[in-house]
Design a protein around this motif. Structure first.
Motif, PDB file in Angstrom:
ATOM      1  N   TYR A 131       0.804  -1.226   0.000  1.00  0.00           N
ATOM      2  CA  TYR A 131       0.000   0.000   0.000  1.00  0.00           C
ATOM      3  C   TYR A 131       0.836   1.275   0.000  1.00  0.00           C
ATOM      4  O   TYR A 131       0.330   2.356  -0.314  1.00  0.00           O
ATOM      5  N   ILE A 132       2.123   1.124   0.337  1.00  0.00           N
ATOM      6  CA  ILE A 132       3.024   2.274   0.211  1.00  0.00           C
ATOM      7  C   ILE A 132       4.106   1.984  -0.825  1.00  0.00           C
ATOM      8  O   ILE A 132       5.147   2.639  -0.857  1.00  0.00           O
ATOM      9  N   ASN A 133       3.816   1.016  -1.677  1.00  0.00           N
ATOM     10  CA  ASN A 133       4.696   0.709  -2.809  1.00  0.00           C
ATOM     11  C   ASN A 133       6.140   0.438  -2.405  1.00  0.00           C
ATOM     12  O   ASN A 133       7.078   0.975  -2.994  1.00  0.00           O
ATOM     13  N   LEU A 134       6.314  -0.408  -1.404  1.00  0.00           N
ATOM     14  CA  LEU A 134       7.656  -0.783  -0.955  1.00  0.00           C
ATOM     15  C   LEU A 134       7.825  -2.290  -1.018  1.00  0.00           C
ATOM     16  O   LEU A 134       7.550  -3.010  -0.057  1.00  0.00           O
ATOM     17  N   PRO A 135       8.298  -2.800  -2.130  1.00  0.00           N
ATOM     18  CA  PRO A 135       8.562  -4.233  -2.199  1.00  0.00           C
ATOM     19  C   PRO A 135       9.766  -4.622  -1.351  1.00  0.00           C
ATOM     20  O   PRO A 135       9.930  -5.777  -0.971  1.00  0.00           O
ATOM     21  N   GLU A 136      10.619  -3.655  -1.059  1.00  0.00           N
ATOM     22  CA  GLU A 136      11.803  -3.853  -0.227  1.00  0.00           C
ATOM     23  C   GLU A 136      12.168  -2.508   0.376  1.00  0.00           C
ATOM     24  O   GLU A 136      11.611  -1.469  -0.006  1.00  0.00           O
ATOM     25  N   PRO A 137      13.096  -2.477   1.359  1.00  0.00           N
ATOM     26  CA  PRO A 137      13.436  -1.204   1.996  1.00  0.00           C
ATOM     27  C   PRO A 137      13.993  -0.183   1.010  1.00  0.00           C
ATOM     28  O   PRO A 137      14.912  -0.485   0.255  1.00  0.00           O
ATOM     29  N   GLU A 138      13.406   1.001   1.009  1.00  0.00           N
ATOM     30  CA  GLU A 138      13.896   2.120   0.217  1.00  0.00           C
ATOM     31  C   GLU A 138      13.751   3.389   1.050  1.00  0.00           C
ATOM     32  O   GLU A 138      13.067   3.411   2.072  1.00  0.00           O
ATOM     33  N   GLY A 139      14.367   4.451   0.618  1.00  0.00           N
ATOM     34  CA  GLY A 139      14.247   5.717   1.320  1.00  0.00           C
ATOM     35  C   GLY A 139      14.725   5.623   2.756  1.00  0.00           C
ATOM     36  O   GLY A 139      15.791   5.072   3.045  1.00  0.00           O
ATOM     37  N   SER A 140      13.932   6.159   3.692  1.00  0.00           N
ATOM     38  CA  SER A 140      14.314   6.148   5.109  1.00  0.00           C
ATOM     39  C   SER A 140      14.455   4.727   5.641  1.00  0.00           C
ATOM     40  O   SER A 140      15.298   4.467   6.509  1.00  0.00           O
ATOM     41  N   GLU A 141      13.640   3.797   5.102  1.00  0.00           N
ATOM     42  CA  GLU A 141      13.743   2.411   5.555  1.00  0.00           C
ATOM     43  C   GLU A 141      15.089   1.805   5.158  1.00  0.00           C
ATOM     44  O   GLU A 141      15.687   1.033   5.918  1.00  0.00           O
TER      45      GLU A 141
END
Length: 400
Positions: free
Chosen positions: A250-260
């Motif tokens: 739902y937040i379009n994160l298949p894997e860690p990106e950005g702050s994650e």
């Protein structure tokens, strides 16, 4: 992990950069939108939850926290968004149990654990990545194998986030406890990553952001790290529970990106707990009834209860990730056992922590096994076999 939902709409997209995540990143049991991803009796303490001092950095960051994005299934059901009490926006709670339970090592239990390790060897599975903790809850005896080695726990981590949430609820930080019920149900019963992401965001007052500049990231990370502080101040040493489980559609994160992804700048920043941590927490929740409060413990243990009826967990209509199938519960007799558990499964990991109560409560034991290795992820029979071995030995022990 159960139901299929339409991929989140653009209005919830973070539009995060597409930089590749570190090679060490492990993708946890999938969210409900994706398919086939392998993804521890002392007198009760005072139930009041302690409250830490306000953090100046957290006050500064409060105005930067955007409204939470919401999973599509929550939007479709018009679920309310939980809201904090205005006067408690900056309170940080600390776990009420400051010392681990007083367990004593048992050579008899150690023999059982050793046999579990031997079973893995007999199945040509590696033992270096294996950790085990076994506790006889009624006698406070324990034994283990590499139980103090921090390992990636897959979705077992969600049990820890639930405890932090209930500590906040008991302290009156949230206006309406019921607002969290649908999210808790999906996070614990279905191991849904979207619900877990939403709860971790709400608990810490953070959001998954595009890459942040140094000062903003420092503030953001401090807020997320409050879940570590919650347990570390209670003696959960070397614990790290700050990283979400992926994918999160739902937040379009298949894997860690950005702050994650920024959280992963140091290897120790990825989720790491021990089987002793998981077994202790489950003991405090479901056996001692001391986690946060007696009332909160009953509620949390209720979320962790599993239906062992084969008609339920073998049903083709059951959700894709099943907390019984291929885990401890699969090999237990469904008419004579109560099971409370949290399991996790990724493409390179299998993990579970469970309390098993046998017929007439003759035996009550806690078993936690972590195996972050693809061989265990692929071997669907190993956890049921390990579970049945322990069950047979513990029931035999209780009948002496």
């Amino acid at each position: 992990m159960a139901e299929q939902f339409v991929k989140s709409s653009a209005q919830y997209s973070l539009n995060l950069p597409t930089s590749a995540s570190p090679a060490s990143v492990q993708v946890a049991a999938k969210s409900s939108t994706q398919q086939n991803s392998k993804s521890l009796t002392a007198p009760l303490p005072t139930p009041a939850v302690e409250v830490a001092a306000k953090s100046p950095a957290r006050q500064k960051f409060k105005s930067l926290t955007p409204p939470p994005p919401v999973p599509d299934w929550a939007v479709a059901k018009s679920l309310p968004i939980p809201s904090r009490q205005p006067e408690k926006q900056d309170l940080e709670v600390v776990y009420n149990l400051k010392k681990p339970p007083n367990f004593k090592h048992s050579q008899e239990l150690q023999a059982i654990v050793n046999d579990v390790v031997e079973l893995a060897t007999d199945q040509s599975l590696p033992t270096k990545p294996l950790s085990i903790t076994l506790i006889d809850a009624k006698t406070s005896e324990t034994a283990g194998y590499q139980e103090n080695t921090p390992r990636y726990p897959a979705s077992v981590i969600k049990m820890f986030w639930m405890v932090v949430l209930y500590a906040q609820i008991e302290n009156g930080i949230w206006k309406n406890e019921k607002d969290f019920a649908p999210y808790l149900a999906k996070m614990i019963k279905e191991s849904d990553n979207e619900a877990a992401s939403f709860i971790l965001d709400e608990v810490t007052g953070t959001r998954s952001e595009p890459e942040l500049k140094s000062e903003k990231f420092k503030v953001w990370k401090n807020k997320r790290q409050q879940v570590n502080r919650f347990f570390r101040q209670a003696g959960y040493k070397n614990i790290s529970v700050i990283q979400k489980t992926f994918p999160i559609d739902y937040i379009n994160l298949p894997e860690p990106e950005g702050s994650e992804s920024q959280l992963l700048s140091n290897p120790g920043d990825w989720n790491r707990i021990t089987t002793q941590h998981a077994a202790r927490l489950l003991y405090e929740i479901c056996y001692a009834g001391q986690a946060v409060s007696v009332q909160a413990s009953k509620k949390m243990c209720g979320w962790l209860k599993r239906d062992l009826n084969p008609k339920v967990w073998r049903s083709p209509d059951s959700y894709d990730f099943n907390p019984v199938r291929t885990f401890f519960g699969e090999s237990l007799p469904h008419t004579r056992v109560r099971l409370h558990s949290k399991a996790g499964w990724t493409s390179i990991s299998r993990a579970e922590a469970a309390m098993v109560v046998t017929e007439n409560s003759k035996a009550t034991y806690i078993l936690a096994i972590f195996a972050p290795d693809s061989a265990y992820a692929d071997e669907v029979d190993i956890f049921p076999k390990m579970s049945r071995l322990v069950y047979n030995r513990m029931t035999s022990r209780s009948s002496k």
